[in-house]
Motif scaffolding. Structure first.
Motif, PDB file in Angstrom:
ATOM      1  N   ASP A  95      40.857  39.490  50.472  1.00 44.07           N
ATOM      2  CA  ASP A  95      40.526  38.551  49.399  1.00 44.07           C
ATOM      3  C   ASP A  95      41.515  38.673  48.240  1.00 44.07           C
ATOM      4  OD1 ASP A  95      38.368  37.626  50.816  1.00 44.07           O
ATOM      5  OD2 ASP A  95      36.863  38.773  49.699  1.00 44.07           O
ATOM      6  N   ARG A  96      41.879  39.917  47.922  1.00 42.26           N
ATOM      7  CA  ARG A  96      42.780  40.128  46.793  1.00 42.26           C
ATOM      8  C   ARG A  96      44.175  39.561  47.101  1.00 42.26           C
ATOM      9  NH1 ARG A  96      41.944  45.867  45.213  1.00 42.26           N
ATOM     10  NH2 ARG A  96      43.683  46.305  46.613  1.00 42.26           N
ATOM     11  N   GLU A  97      44.605  39.685  48.342  1.00 40.65           N
ATOM     12  CA  GLU A  97      45.891  39.100  48.717  1.00 40.65           C
ATOM     13  C   GLU A  97      45.855  37.579  48.569  1.00 40.65           C
ATOM     14  OE1 GLU A  97      47.109  40.261  52.591  1.00 40.65           O
ATOM     15  OE2 GLU A  97      47.620  42.307  52.010  1.00 40.65           O
ATOM     16  N   ARG A  98      44.719  36.993  48.929  1.00 40.47           N
ATOM     17  CA  ARG A  98      44.576  35.546  48.787  1.00 40.47           C
ATOM     18  C   ARG A  98      44.647  35.141  47.312  1.00 40.47           C
ATOM     19  NH1 ARG A  98      39.995  32.096  48.791  1.00 40.47           N
ATOM     20  NH2 ARG A  98      38.655  33.919  48.938  1.00 40.47           N
ATOM     21  N   VAL A  99      44.015  35.952  46.447  1.00 40.22           N
ATOM     22  CA  VAL A  99      44.065  35.675  45.013  1.00 40.22           C
ATOM     23  C   VAL A  99      45.484  35.839  44.490  1.00 40.22           C
ATOM     24  CG1 VAL A  99      43.235  36.415  42.748  1.00 40.22           C
ATOM     25  CG2 VAL A  99      41.648  36.310  44.677  1.00 40.22           C
ATOM     26  N   GLU A 100      46.198  36.840  44.980  1.00 39.83           N
ATOM     27  CA  GLU A 100      47.577  37.055  44.541  1.00 39.83           C
ATOM     28  C   GLU A 100      48.455  35.838  44.839  1.00 39.83           C
ATOM     29  OE1 GLU A 100      48.610  40.594  46.574  1.00 39.83           O
ATOM     30  OE2 GLU A 100      47.621  41.943  45.156  1.00 39.83           O
ATOM     31  N   LYS A 101      48.212  35.205  45.970  1.00 38.81           N
ATOM     32  CA  LYS A 101      48.973  33.994  46.308  1.00 38.81           C
ATOM     33  C   LYS A 101      48.656  32.881  45.321  1.00 38.81           C
ATOM     34  CE  LYS A 101      49.298  35.029  51.262  1.00 38.81           C
ATOM     35  NZ  LYS A 101      48.904  34.605  52.628  1.00 38.81           N
TER      36      LYS A 101
ATOM     37  N   ALA B 285      30.412  36.320  46.311  1.00 40.27           N
ATOM     38  CA  ALA B 285      30.165  35.477  45.144  1.00 40.27           C
ATOM     39  C   ALA B 285      31.465  35.190  44.389  1.00 40.27           C
ATOM     40  CB  ALA B 285      29.145  36.140  44.217  1.00 40.27           C
ATOM     41  N   LEU B 286      32.333  36.195  44.282  1.00 40.61           N
ATOM     42  CA  LEU B 286      33.615  35.983  43.610  1.00 40.61           C
ATOM     43  C   LEU B 286      34.464  34.953  44.359  1.00 40.61           C
ATOM     44  CD1 LEU B 286      34.660  39.607  42.581  1.00 40.61           C
ATOM     45  CD2 LEU B 286      34.155  37.695  41.046  1.00 40.61           C
ATOM     46  N   ALA B 287      34.475  35.059  45.689  1.00 41.08           N
ATOM     47  CA  ALA B 287      35.265  34.124  46.484  1.00 41.08           C
ATOM     48  C   ALA B 287      34.744  32.699  46.313  1.00 41.08           C
ATOM     49  CB  ALA B 287      35.240  34.534  47.951  1.00 41.08           C
ATOM     50  N   GLU B 288      33.417  32.541  46.347  1.00 40.73           N
ATOM     51  CA  GLU B 288      32.830  31.218  46.162  1.00 40.73           C
ATOM     52  C   GLU B 288      33.077  30.704  44.752  1.00 40.73           C
ATOM     53  OE1 GLU B 288      28.750  31.688  47.145  1.00 40.73           O
ATOM     54  OE2 GLU B 288      29.131  32.084  49.281  1.00 40.73           O
ATOM     55  N   HIS B 289      33.000  31.591  43.782  1.00 42.18           N
ATOM     56  CA  HIS B 289      33.228  31.219  42.394  1.00 42.18           C
ATOM     57  C   HIS B 289      34.647  30.700  42.209  1.00 42.18           C
ATOM     58  CE1 HIS B 289      32.459  31.437  38.050  1.00 42.18           C
ATOM     59  NE2 HIS B 289      33.658  31.987  37.920  1.00 42.18           N
ATOM     60  N   LEU B 290      35.605  31.394  42.797  1.00 36.50           N
ATOM     61  CA  LEU B 290      37.003  30.998  42.648  1.00 36.50           C
ATOM     62  C   LEU B 290      37.292  29.712  43.412  1.00 36.50           C
ATOM     63  CD1 LEU B 290      39.726  31.843  41.434  1.00 36.50           C
ATOM     64  CD2 LEU B 290      40.203  33.023  43.583  1.00 36.50           C
ATOM     65  N   ASP B 291      36.695  29.556  44.593  1.00 41.71           N
ATOM     66  CA  ASP B 291      36.996  28.403  45.435  1.00 41.71           C
ATOM     67  C   ASP B 291      36.347  27.121  44.914  1.00 41.71           C
ATOM     68  OD1 ASP B 291      38.511  29.889  47.133  1.00 41.71           O
ATOM     69  OD2 ASP B 291      36.904  30.256  48.582  1.00 41.71           O
ATOM     70  N   GLY B 292      35.123  27.229  44.400  1.00 40.14           N
ATOM     71  CA  GLY B 292      34.384  26.005  44.129  1.00 40.14           C
ATOM     72  C   GLY B 292      34.108  25.681  42.690  1.00 40.14           C
ATOM     73  N   ARG B 293      34.274  26.639  41.773  1.00 38.03           N
ATOM     74  CA  ARG B 293      33.787  26.393  40.423  1.00 38.03           C
ATOM     75  C   ARG B 293      34.796  26.690  39.323  1.00 38.03           C
ATOM     76  NH1 ARG B 293      28.409  25.485  40.388  1.00 38.03           N
ATOM     77  NH2 ARG B 293      27.354  25.806  42.372  1.00 38.03           N
ATOM     78  N   VAL B 294      35.910  27.281  39.647  1.00 42.08           N
ATOM     79  CA  VAL B 294      36.879  27.639  38.624  1.00 42.08           C
ATOM     80  C   VAL B 294      38.240  27.077  39.014  1.00 42.08           C
ATOM     81  CG1 VAL B 294      38.042  29.538  37.427  1.00 42.08           C
ATOM     82  CG2 VAL B 294      35.643  29.751  38.054  1.00 42.08           C
TER      83      VAL B 294
ATOM     84  N   ALA C  64      35.952  49.065  56.620  1.00 39.21           N
ATOM     85  CA  ALA C  64      35.902  47.657  57.005  1.00 39.21           C
ATOM     86  C   ALA C  64      35.699  46.761  55.785  1.00 39.21           C
ATOM     87  CB  ALA C  64      34.784  47.439  58.020  1.00 39.21           C
ATOM     88  N   LEU C  65      34.816  47.184  54.875  1.00 42.46           N
ATOM     89  CA  LEU C  65      34.576  46.385  53.671  1.00 42.46           C
ATOM     90  C   LEU C  65      35.799  46.381  52.762  1.00 42.46           C
ATOM     91  CD1 LEU C  65      32.825  44.697  51.857  1.00 42.46           C
ATOM     92  CD2 LEU C  65      31.682  46.784  51.050  1.00 42.46           C
ATOM     93  N   VAL C  66      36.452  47.527  52.619  1.00 42.82           N
ATOM     94  CA  VAL C  66      37.659  47.579  51.797  1.00 42.82           C
ATOM     95  C   VAL C  66      38.736  46.655  52.366  1.00 42.82           C
ATOM     96  CG1 VAL C  66      39.580  49.064  51.086  1.00 42.82           C
ATOM     97  CG2 VAL C  66      37.234  49.865  50.837  1.00 42.82           C
ATOM     98  N   SER C  67      38.825  46.583  53.681  1.00 46.09           N
ATOM     99  CA  SER C  67      39.829  45.695  54.275  1.00 46.09           C
ATOM    100  C   SER C  67      39.526  44.239  53.931  1.00 46.09           C
ATOM    101  CB  SER C  67      39.890  45.894  55.795  1.00 46.09           C
ATOM    102  OG  SER C  67      38.730  45.385  56.428  1.00 46.09           O
TER     103      SER C  67
END
Length: 313
Positions: free
Chosen positions: A301-307, A217-226, A293-296
């Motif tokens: 995702d966090r690295e993508r946000v950092e960029k 949900a966070l990824a979708e929120h960042l990509d499409g709505r914010v 696996a989930l932490v990875s």
């Protein structure tokens, strides 16, 4: 940089009461999740998350398989005990009245067969082979001979008695029946432990699936709505960090379960978890593997946000 589960280490943070405070992003995300389109996306994400939890899926399958095998063995021992009750027992020539405390003939391991052997003892052996040694998985799981099987399940003295005695005495039948009932109880206890482990797996999956749904949900929120503003990206980064801490809590709880298994095993036997999952070529700790696996995924995702944060500055 890609992150594999093998790179993940767990850190357990103390609960932070402030984490429950509603920030701007938290509140706006909660409101947007009421949107029908977002609800549909969340349902789809939860389905994908369940599919993704392969370690837990395989672990549950292993539990189901082992429950079936244990039930087959329990039924086999119960049938063997029933056949023992129906066999006549007498005192053949040369068999003394003394018995060990557990009902098996004293000194059975060194006894010498007497003449005039009672064929009833052969019926005992045949009954054992046709019940305990005839379960569908016997060859795959054990693949040992009669003496080794009886020694492992009923005791060395029971195996020696069946070889050295010249007949089925009341004491020998009682001793074999007692040991057989103990074998049944061991299977009952093991079934309870397997049921407890399945409950633990379900609980872990529920918690991890909730975390993964929030991650998606966070990824979708960042990509499409914010908009990719610094503040929005920083808030998403912070919440992803909180999700990783929740994963660490799941890992910590699982490690406590590993230290306190639902069934104690003899010191000479593999641990409960090694016994249950040790044959899996991937892992004998499926919950911890799933957490890693989930932490990875969270860290990717966090690295993508950092960029994005770097680009927004």
């Amino acid at each position: 940089m890609s992150i594999s589960p093998a790179d993940v280490t767990f850190r357990v943070a103390d609960p932070d009461p402030a984490a429950a405070e509603c920030t701007d992003l938290t509140c706006s995300t909660a409101a947007e999740l009421l949107d029908p389109a977002v609800v549909v996306g969340t349902v789809l994400a939860s389905v994908l998350a369940l599919v993704a939890f392969a370690y837990l899926r395989d672990a549950r399958g292993r539990c189901r398989e082992e429950c079936r095998r244990v039930a087959d063995e329990q039924d086999a021992f119960e049938e063997f005990a029933a056949q023992l009750r129906d066999l006549p027992a007498g005192r053949p020539t040369g068999m003394g009245p003394s018995a060990s405390p557990r009902g098996l003939p004293a000194g059975a391991a060194s006894a010498v067969p007497a003449t005039g052997r009672d064929p009833t003892l052969d019926r005992v052996k045949r009954a054992y082979r046709e019940t305990v040694m005839s379960v569908p998985h016997y060859e795959e799981e054990y693949d040992d001979d009669f003496h080794a099987s009886v020694a492992a399940e009923l005791g060395d003295d029971a195996a020696a008695a069946l070889i050295a005695s010249d007949g089925l005495t009341p004491d020998l039948r009682e001793g074999l029946t007692t040991r057989t009932r103990e074998a049944v109880r061991r299977r009952e206890n093991l079934t309870d432990a397997l049921d407890a482990e399945r409950d633990r797996l379900d609980d872990a999956e529920t918690r991890l699936a909730r975390i993964d749904r929030e991650r998606r949900a966070l990824a979708e929120h960042l990509d499409g709505r914010v908009a990719n503003s610094f503040d929005a990206c920083a808030d998403v980064w912070r919440r992803l960090d909180e999700l990783e801490q929740r994963c660490a809590a799941v890992a910590s709880d699982r490690q406590a379960e590993i230290r306190d298994p639902p069934l104690d095993r003899p010191e000479t036997s593999p641990s409960f978890y090694r016994y249950l999952y040790g044959r899996d070529p991937n892992t004998d700790h499926p919950v911890l593997a799933e957490v890693a696996a989930l932490v990875s995924r969270i860290r990717a995702d966090r690295e993508r946000v950092e960029k994005r944060i770097a680009n927004a500055q």
